[in-house]
Every structure is written in C-alpha cells, then in structure tokens.
Design a protein around this motif. Structure first.
Motif, PDB file in Angstrom:
ATOM      1  N   UNK A 141      13.644  20.145 -31.401  1.00  0.00           N
ATOM      2  CA  UNK A 141      12.754  21.266 -31.747  1.00  0.00           C
ATOM      3  C   UNK A 141      11.757  21.591 -30.626  1.00  0.00           C
ATOM      4  N   UNK A 142      11.789  20.780 -29.561  1.00  0.00           N
ATOM      5  CA  UNK A 142      10.827  20.995 -28.472  1.00  0.00           C
ATOM      6  C   UNK A 142       9.476  20.345 -28.751  1.00  0.00           C
ATOM      7  N   UNK A 143       9.441  19.480 -29.765  1.00  0.00           N
ATOM      8  CA  UNK A 143       8.192  18.789 -30.111  1.00  0.00           C
ATOM      9  C   UNK A 143       8.146  17.425 -29.438  1.00  0.00           C
ATOM     10  N   UNK A 144       6.966  16.860 -29.344  1.00  0.00           N
ATOM     11  CA  UNK A 144       6.808  15.508 -28.821  1.00  0.00           C
ATOM     12  C   UNK A 144       6.483  14.563 -29.967  1.00  0.00           C
ATOM     13  N   UNK A 145       6.879  13.305 -29.803  1.00  0.00           N
ATOM     14  CA  UNK A 145       6.578  12.294 -30.836  1.00  0.00           C
ATOM     15  C   UNK A 145       6.131  11.002 -30.174  1.00  0.00           C
ATOM     16  N   UNK A 146       5.394  10.225 -30.919  1.00  0.00           N
ATOM     17  CA  UNK A 146       5.171   8.834 -30.520  1.00  0.00           C
ATOM     18  C   UNK A 146       5.144   7.991 -31.788  1.00  0.00           C
TER      19      UNK A 146
END
Ligand code: FMN
Length: 182
Positions: A122-127
C-alpha cells in the motif's frame, strides 16, 4: 508488487509524517493478517487498531520512557495496531504443550508479517514493536486481564522512502541443505 520485490521493500520504518492512515488501506492490511496461517487454524489473535489521535497518543506514550526512548518514533505513526493473543483451540494448546512450542506466538508473528507486507504493498511503512508497557495499554483499550498483548505494529506514511540495505547474517550461517551448518 512482485513478491521478491515486496520482501526486499518491507523494512522497519522509524520516521513517519504523522498523517492519518486511510481506513480502507488499514482494512486491506487487516484482511491480509486475517488470511494468515496458524497452528490448527486456531487464529489465536484479535487486532485492535488505534487511529483515534488521542487514544493513539496515550498508547504510544507506553512504548518509551525517558531512559529507553528508542520507540519514541511511534508517536508519528498514523495508527498503532495492537495484536492481542487470544486463547488458542484446545487441540493447539495440547499440541504445543506436548511438543514444547508456543504456537500462539509463532502464529501472531506470521499474522503481523502478513499485515506488514500488505502495508508495504500500500506504500505504507510499518515497524513491529515488541517493547511496550503492556498493563497500561490493556487498561486503555479495555483488553480483558486474561489476555496478553503479543506485539504492536506502528503503521503510517514514511517520511523517507529510501530502501535501506538489509543487514542480515552471512548466507552460510543462515541456511544449509541436508545437514545442519554444512
Ligand atoms: C518481534 C519483533 C519485535 C520488534 N520490536 C521492535 C521495537 O520494539 N522497536 C523497534 O524499533 N524495532 C523493533 N523491531 C524491528 C526489528 O528491529 C527489525 O525488524 C530488524 O532490525 C530488521 O530490520 P528491518 O525490519 O528494517 O528489515 C521488532 C521486530 C520484531 C520481529
């Protein structure tokens, strides 16, 4: 995205723009986690998405302290996803106890990664966050005392889209064929 590229692109994002995350995108990430495999199809999880700014601020405050502040970046995430460990099916509990395996933790990890990979798509970042104060977050979100939180996932819009080189152990220490370590 082609899978190999997706796996290479997923990385822990620790710089977020602070923007909110679209609920449709969050729902697609949740759907990917919902499809994850689990021991005996036990699905020993439930996901609580915290995207209300006030509640999110209260939750992220429980991921760092003055002394240990490495998770402070989570305050910039658009949402924090709380992975609650639910009671596994009895068959999974029995199997895990006989084989001395914490299947629920393995299951939660797989579901977390499904979420993160869809977020990447989705073009999102995660941690993924394993360091947080569990008790206050449970109380804030009305999670029953009989349940535990496995992980948090910070998700949001990355403020830097550079894909870092992955730091991984040498290939020969990572895998072998037909015999351990050879
Ligand atoms: C179970 C688990 C717990 C983690 N906890 C944290 C955390 O509390 N804070 C953090 O900044 N990163 C955390 N991470 C992210 C790891 O540091 C990261 O995945 C690892 O360094 C590899 O980097 P990459 O995700 O960018 O490929 C966690 C990852 C996992 C799988």
């Amino acid at each position: 995205m082609e899978f190999t590229r997706l796996a290479e692109t997923r990385q822990s994002t620790r710089k977020f723009t602070g923007e909110a995350v679209d609920r449709e995108q969050l729902n697609r990430c949740l759907k990917a986690a919902w499809l994850a495999p689990s021991a005996n199809n036990s699905q020993p999880w439930s996901f609580v998405v915290v995207d209300d700014p006030k509640i999110k601020e209260q939750v992220t405050r429980e991921t760092y302290s003055q002394l240990i502040s490495f998770n402070k970046f989570a305050t910039g995430a658009g949402a924090i996803v709380v992975l609650v460990i639910e009671k596994p099916k009895l068959i999974s509990q029995i199997g895990g106890s006989i084989k001395k395996k914490e299947f629920s933790l393995i299951d939660i990890g797989i579901a977390a990664e499904h979420f993160c990979l869809q977020a990447t798509e989705e073009g999102l970042g995660t941690c993924i966050l394993g360091w947080f104060n569990e008790a206050p977050i449970k109380s804030l979100l009305h999670i029953p005392s009989s349940r535990n939180i496995g992980l948090l996932i910070a998700v949001g819009h990355p403020s830097d889209s550079t894909i870092r080189e992955k730091k991984r152990k040498p290939w020969d220490q990572f895998c072998s064929f037909n015999q351990y370590g050879k």
